[in-house]
Design a protein around this motif. Structure first.
Motif, PDB file in Angstrom:
ATOM      1  N   ILE A 144       8.414  -9.466  -6.713  1.00 18.86           N
ATOM      2  CA  ILE A 144       7.854  -8.324  -5.979  1.00 18.86           C
ATOM      3  C   ILE A 144       6.991  -7.480  -6.913  1.00 18.86           C
ATOM      4  CG2 ILE A 144       8.450  -6.141  -4.863  1.00 18.86           C
ATOM      5  CD1 ILE A 144      10.943  -7.663  -3.735  1.00 18.86           C
ATOM      6  N   HIS A 145       7.497  -7.197  -8.113  1.00 18.74           N
ATOM      7  CA  HIS A 145       6.716  -6.431  -9.092  1.00 18.74           C
ATOM      8  C   HIS A 145       5.463  -7.202  -9.513  1.00 18.74           C
ATOM      9  CE1 HIS A 145       9.712  -3.447  -9.148  1.00 18.74           C
ATOM     10  NE2 HIS A 145      10.512  -3.934 -10.104  1.00 18.74           N
ATOM     11  N   ARG A 146       5.623  -8.475  -9.764  1.00 17.25           N
ATOM     12  CA  ARG A 146       4.504  -9.302 -10.241  1.00 17.25           C
ATOM     13  C   ARG A 146       3.335  -9.291  -9.253  1.00 17.25           C
ATOM     14  NH1 ARG A 146       4.505 -15.499 -12.461  1.00 17.25           N
ATOM     15  NH2 ARG A 146       2.384 -16.061 -11.877  1.00 17.25           N
ATOM     16  N   TYR A 147       3.650  -9.531  -7.978  1.00 20.16           N
ATOM     17  CA  TYR A 147       2.557  -9.656  -7.007  1.00 20.16           C
ATOM     18  C   TYR A 147       1.980  -8.294  -6.616  1.00 20.16           C
ATOM     19  CZ  TYR A 147       3.347 -14.640  -6.773  1.00 20.16           C
ATOM     20  OH  TYR A 147       3.433 -15.977  -7.101  1.00 20.16           O
ATOM     21  N   ARG A 148       2.744  -7.238  -6.780  1.00 19.53           N
ATOM     22  CA  ARG A 148       2.161  -5.897  -6.625  1.00 19.53           C
ATOM     23  C   ARG A 148       1.105  -5.674  -7.706  1.00 19.53           C
ATOM     24  NH1 ARG A 148       3.580  -0.967  -4.306  1.00 19.53           N
ATOM     25  NH2 ARG A 148       5.616  -1.741  -3.637  1.00 19.53           N
ATOM     26  N   GLU A 149       1.454  -6.031  -8.950  1.00 26.42           N
ATOM     27  CA  GLU A 149       0.527  -5.850 -10.065  1.00 26.42           C
ATOM     28  C   GLU A 149      -0.705  -6.735  -9.926  1.00 26.42           C
ATOM     29  OE1 GLU A 149       2.923  -6.622 -13.457  1.00 26.42           O
ATOM     30  OE2 GLU A 149       4.110  -4.781 -13.264  1.00 26.42           O
ATOM     31  N   GLU A 150      -0.550  -7.894  -9.277  1.00 21.83           N
ATOM     32  CA  GLU A 150      -1.690  -8.798  -9.107  1.00 21.83           C
ATOM     33  C   GLU A 150      -2.602  -8.398  -7.953  1.00 21.83           C
ATOM     34  OE1 GLU A 150      -0.659 -12.916  -9.006  1.00 21.83           O
ATOM     35  OE2 GLU A 150       0.419 -12.862 -10.922  1.00 21.83           O
ATOM     36  N   GLY A 151      -2.227  -7.368  -7.195  1.00 24.59           N
ATOM     37  CA  GLY A 151      -3.120  -6.839  -6.176  1.00 24.59           C
ATOM     38  C   GLY A 151      -2.950  -7.407  -4.785  1.00 24.59           C
ATOM     39  N   TYR A 152      -1.846  -8.109  -4.539  1.00 24.61           N
ATOM     40  CA  TYR A 152      -1.619  -8.608  -3.186  1.00 24.61           C
ATOM     41  C   TYR A 152      -1.271  -7.450  -2.257  1.00 24.61           C
ATOM     42  CZ  TYR A 152      -2.109 -13.383  -4.607  1.00 24.61           C
ATOM     43  OH  TYR A 152      -2.646 -14.553  -5.066  1.00 24.61           O
ATOM     44  N   LYS A 153      -1.482  -7.645  -0.959  1.00 23.42           N
ATOM     45  CA  LYS A 153      -1.283  -6.571   0.009  1.00 23.42           C
ATOM     46  C   LYS A 153       0.113  -6.583   0.629  1.00 23.42           C
ATOM     47  CE  LYS A 153      -6.199  -6.197   1.191  1.00 23.42           C
ATOM     48  NZ  LYS A 153      -7.207  -6.272   2.278  1.00 23.42           N
ATOM     49  N   PHE A 154       0.691  -7.770   0.797  1.00 25.30           N
ATOM     50  CA  PHE A 154       2.001  -7.872   1.427  1.00 25.30           C
ATOM     51  C   PHE A 154       2.841  -8.951   0.755  1.00 25.30           C
ATOM     52  CE2 PHE A 154      -0.389  -5.845   4.793  1.00 25.30           C
ATOM     53  CZ  PHE A 154       0.534  -4.994   5.394  1.00 25.30           C
ATOM     54  N   PHE A 155       4.145  -8.756   0.786  1.00 23.16           N
ATOM     55  CA  PHE A 155       5.118  -9.775   0.402  1.00 23.16           C
ATOM     56  C   PHE A 155       5.956 -10.051   1.645  1.00 23.16           C
ATOM     57  CE2 PHE A 155       7.363 -11.644  -3.388  1.00 23.16           C
ATOM     58  CZ  PHE A 155       8.329 -12.333  -2.678  1.00 23.16           C
ATOM     59  N   ASP A 156       5.766 -11.228   2.232  1.00 25.39           N
ATOM     60  CA  ASP A 156       6.416 -11.617   3.483  1.00 25.39           C
ATOM     61  C   ASP A 156       7.728 -12.330   3.164  1.00 25.39           C
ATOM     62  OD1 ASP A 156       7.136 -12.607   5.968  1.00 25.39           O
ATOM     63  OD2 ASP A 156       5.432 -13.984   6.142  1.00 25.39           O
ATOM     64  N   MET A 157       8.832 -11.829   3.703  1.00 21.18           N
ATOM     65  CA  MET A 157      10.134 -12.469   3.507  1.00 21.18           C
ATOM     66  C   MET A 157      10.636 -13.176   4.757  1.00 21.18           C
ATOM     67  SD  MET A 157      12.258 -10.071   0.885  1.00 21.18           S
ATOM     68  CE  MET A 157      11.475  -9.411  -0.586  1.00 21.18           C
ATOM     69  N   GLY A 158       9.731 -13.402   5.710  1.00 24.63           N
ATOM     70  CA  GLY A 158      10.082 -14.231   6.851  1.00 24.63           C
ATOM     71  C   GLY A 158      10.833 -13.484   7.940  1.00 24.63           C
ATOM     72  N   SER A 201       0.819  -1.213   0.000  1.00 25.18           N
ATOM     73  CA  SER A 201       0.000   0.000   0.000  1.00 25.18           C
ATOM     74  C   SER A 201       0.850   1.259   0.000  1.00 25.18           C
ATOM     75  CB  SER A 201      -0.933   0.019   1.215  1.00 25.18           C
ATOM     76  OG  SER A 201      -0.204   0.230   2.416  1.00 25.18           O
ATOM     77  N   ILE A 202       2.170   1.110   0.209  1.00 25.67           N
ATOM     78  CA  ILE A 202       3.059   2.265   0.187  1.00 25.67           C
ATOM     79  C   ILE A 202       4.010   2.137  -0.998  1.00 25.67           C
ATOM     80  CG2 ILE A 202       2.887   2.642   2.672  1.00 25.67           C
ATOM     81  CD1 ILE A 202       5.514   1.256   3.057  1.00 25.67           C
ATOM     82  N   PRO A 203       4.574   3.243  -1.458  1.00 29.48           N
ATOM     83  CA  PRO A 203       5.445   3.182  -2.641  1.00 29.48           C
ATOM     84  C   PRO A 203       6.626   2.237  -2.435  1.00 29.48           C
ATOM     85  CG  PRO A 203       4.865   5.449  -2.138  1.00 29.48           C
ATOM     86  CD  PRO A 203       4.374   4.625  -0.985  1.00 29.48           C
ATOM     87  N   ALA A 204       7.065   1.616  -3.520  1.00 30.72           N
ATOM     88  CA  ALA A 204       8.192   0.687  -3.470  1.00 30.72           C
ATOM     89  C   ALA A 204       9.447   1.416  -3.000  1.00 30.72           C
ATOM     90  CB  ALA A 204       8.427   0.073  -4.844  1.00 30.72           C
ATOM     91  N   SER A 205      10.267   0.690  -2.202  1.00 36.51           N
ATOM     92  CA  SER A 205      11.484   1.315  -1.671  1.00 36.51           C
ATOM     93  C   SER A 205      12.682   0.380  -1.828  1.00 36.51           C
ATOM     94  CB  SER A 205      11.291   1.690  -0.198  1.00 36.51           C
ATOM     95  OG  SER A 205      10.937   0.547   0.575  1.00 36.51           O
ATOM     96  N   ILE A 206      12.774  -0.286  -2.969  1.00 36.72           N
ATOM     97  CA  ILE A 206      13.916  -1.146  -3.235  1.00 36.72           C
ATOM     98  C   ILE A 206      15.159  -0.267  -3.394  1.00 36.72           C
ATOM     99  CG2 ILE A 206      14.889  -2.848  -4.830  1.00 36.72           C
ATOM    100  CD1 ILE A 206      11.997  -3.608  -5.560  1.00 36.72           C
ATOM    101  N   PHE A 241       4.653 -19.374  -0.682  1.00 32.71           N
ATOM    102  CA  PHE A 241       3.419 -19.783  -0.013  1.00 32.71           C
ATOM    103  C   PHE A 241       2.457 -18.603  -0.150  1.00 32.71           C
ATOM    104  CE2 PHE A 241       4.682 -23.247   3.298  1.00 32.71           C
ATOM    105  CZ  PHE A 241       5.253 -24.000   2.299  1.00 32.71           C
ATOM    106  N   LYS A 242       1.350 -18.827  -0.821  1.00 35.75           N
ATOM    107  CA  LYS A 242       0.433 -17.740  -1.168  1.00 35.75           C
ATOM    108  C   LYS A 242      -0.881 -17.892  -0.403  1.00 35.75           C
ATOM    109  CE  LYS A 242      -1.060 -17.708  -5.441  1.00 35.75           C
ATOM    110  NZ  LYS A 242      -1.089 -17.518  -6.907  1.00 35.75           N
ATOM    111  N   THR A 243      -1.246 -16.875   0.387  1.00 37.28           N
ATOM    112  CA  THR A 243      -2.526 -16.848   1.073  1.00 37.28           C
ATOM    113  C   THR A 243      -3.420 -15.817   0.390  1.00 37.28           C
ATOM    114  OG1 THR A 243      -1.755 -15.236   2.709  1.00 37.28           O
ATOM    115  CG2 THR A 243      -1.429 -17.559   3.224  1.00 37.28           C
ATOM    116  N   ARG A 244      -4.519 -15.475   1.021  1.00 32.61           N
ATOM    117  CA  ARG A 244      -5.505 -14.617   0.364  1.00 32.61           C
ATOM    118  C   ARG A 244      -4.927 -13.263  -0.036  1.00 32.61           C
ATOM    119  NH1 ARG A 244     -10.931 -13.951   3.683  1.00 32.61           N
ATOM    120  NH2 ARG A 244     -10.435 -16.170   3.868  1.00 32.61           N
ATOM    121  N   ASP A 245      -4.193 -12.627   0.873  1.00 32.46           N
ATOM    122  CA  ASP A 245      -3.681 -11.281   0.626  1.00 32.46           C
ATOM    123  C   ASP A 245      -2.164 -11.185   0.663  1.00 32.46           C
ATOM    124  OD1 ASP A 245      -6.292 -10.104   0.503  1.00 32.46           O
ATOM    125  OD2 ASP A 245      -6.391 -10.201   2.688  1.00 32.46           O
ATOM    126  N   VAL A 246      -1.490 -12.292   1.022  1.00 33.04           N
ATOM    127  CA  VAL A 246      -0.050 -12.255   1.287  1.00 33.04           C
ATOM    128  C   VAL A 246       0.653 -13.341   0.488  1.00 33.04           C
ATOM    129  CG1 VAL A 246       1.732 -12.367   3.077  1.00 33.04           C
ATOM    130  CG2 VAL A 246      -0.552 -11.483   3.650  1.00 33.04           C
TER     131      VAL A 246
END
Length: 310
Positions: free
Chosen positions: A266-280, A150-155, A235-240
């Protein structure tokens, strides 16, 4: 005097349990019985169902060992999984009844590892707040690294620079159904060499889980000249989406292949509308790993661990 009815899970509850998880406000597919039971030979199940009269209002995925009950030790997170419409007062009473029930079962200690907030379909922090009413103490915290879409990318600019430079060298990114090559040629040798350890899941276990959850467990590999350089298991859940495993070969390191794959996903799942990318999680003050994940755009979240002496 108990307010609610608590019972141990039985195989006859399979469909009811799974339906409840699917419609809960903080559950994920990790709590599905088919996921929990792939390693049933290693954990003695002590999962609980909590009823308000005849209505199931919460479940507690757990195992028991030496008279101690744990948020299931075979899962990354746990605690109470709650129905969508349940309120704070009920949750407090559930916890008090849970303590009463565990004492009646001669359990000496309860250990709970919380579900990170970004996995909640609705905010579900009430039960950790009311744990204090039971006498539980916060005894440990882990750093959980995740990207909030939900916030701008900061790579980090250096990672983006290397990513752009390698777009035209011929990398091939594929989603594959068979995990054998990644497990045997990349992940297992890498963990053995770098950390003297093995993947949590054996190849047979992860293949079984992928068969049972084909839409939730996704394997990506990145290759150059038909040679696998790195891979990430999602591992893909509803929003993550969560990078459960990420590993690279020595040749892949020279080409920064894992960073390239991470940034692509990271780019792919942002475009697909997911809310979070969890890196553990990052543990043991591993500041190198912490920096790596922060440079991929992660922010720090907390995973809390509680202990209750009964």
């Amino acid at each position: 005097m108990q307010t609610y009815t608590i019972k141990r899970y039985h195989k006859d509850d399979y469909a009811l349990w799974n339906s409840f998880i699917d419609n809960s406000k903080n559950g994920t597919f990790l709590f599905h019985r088919d996921f929990m039971e792939y390693h049933s030979d290693r954990f003695q199940d002590f999962s609980l169902l909590i009823y308000d009269e005849k209505k199931l209002i919460a479940v507690f995925p757990s195992n028991v060992k030496d008279e101690k009950v744990y948020s299931h030790q075979g899962l990354t997170y746990g605690g109470l999984v709650l129905g969508n419409s349940i309120g704070g007062e009920k949750i407090r009473n559930i916890l008090l009844d849970l303590v009463y029930f565990l004492r009646s079962q001669k359990i000496s200690n309860l250990y709970i590892k919380s579900i990170p907030i970004f996995y909640h379909q609705k905010p579900s922090n009430e039960y950790t707040f009311f744990l204090s009413d039971t006498g539980a103490e916060l005894y440990h915290k882990d750093l959980n690294l995740a990207i909030d879409y939900s916030i701008p990318a900061s790579i980090h600019k250096s990672k983006l620079k290397h990513y752009e430079k390698r777009k035209d060298i011929g990398f091939q990114i594929e989603e594959v159904d068979n995990l054998t090559n990644f497990w045997n040629e990349v992940l297992t040798p890498r963990l053995s060499k770098k950390h003297n350890t093995k993947p949590v899941h054996t190849l047979e276990e992860i293949q079984l889980l992928k068969k049972k959850f084909p839409e939730s467990i996704i394997q990506f590999v990145i290759s150059l000249d038909n040679k696998i350089l790195a891979g990430i298991t999602i591992f893909k859940t509803r929003d993550v989406v969560k990078s459960q495993y990420g590993a690279i070969t020595d040749q892949g390191e020279k080409h920064r292949a894992l960073d390239f794959l991470f940034i692509s996903l990271i780019h792919r799942y942002r475009e697909e509308g997911y809310k979070f990318f969890d890196m553990g999680t990052v543990t043991d003050n591993n500041f190198g790993l912490l920096k790596q994940k922060e440079e991929l755009g992660c922010e720090i979240y907390m995973q809390d661990f509680y202990r209750l002496d009964l």
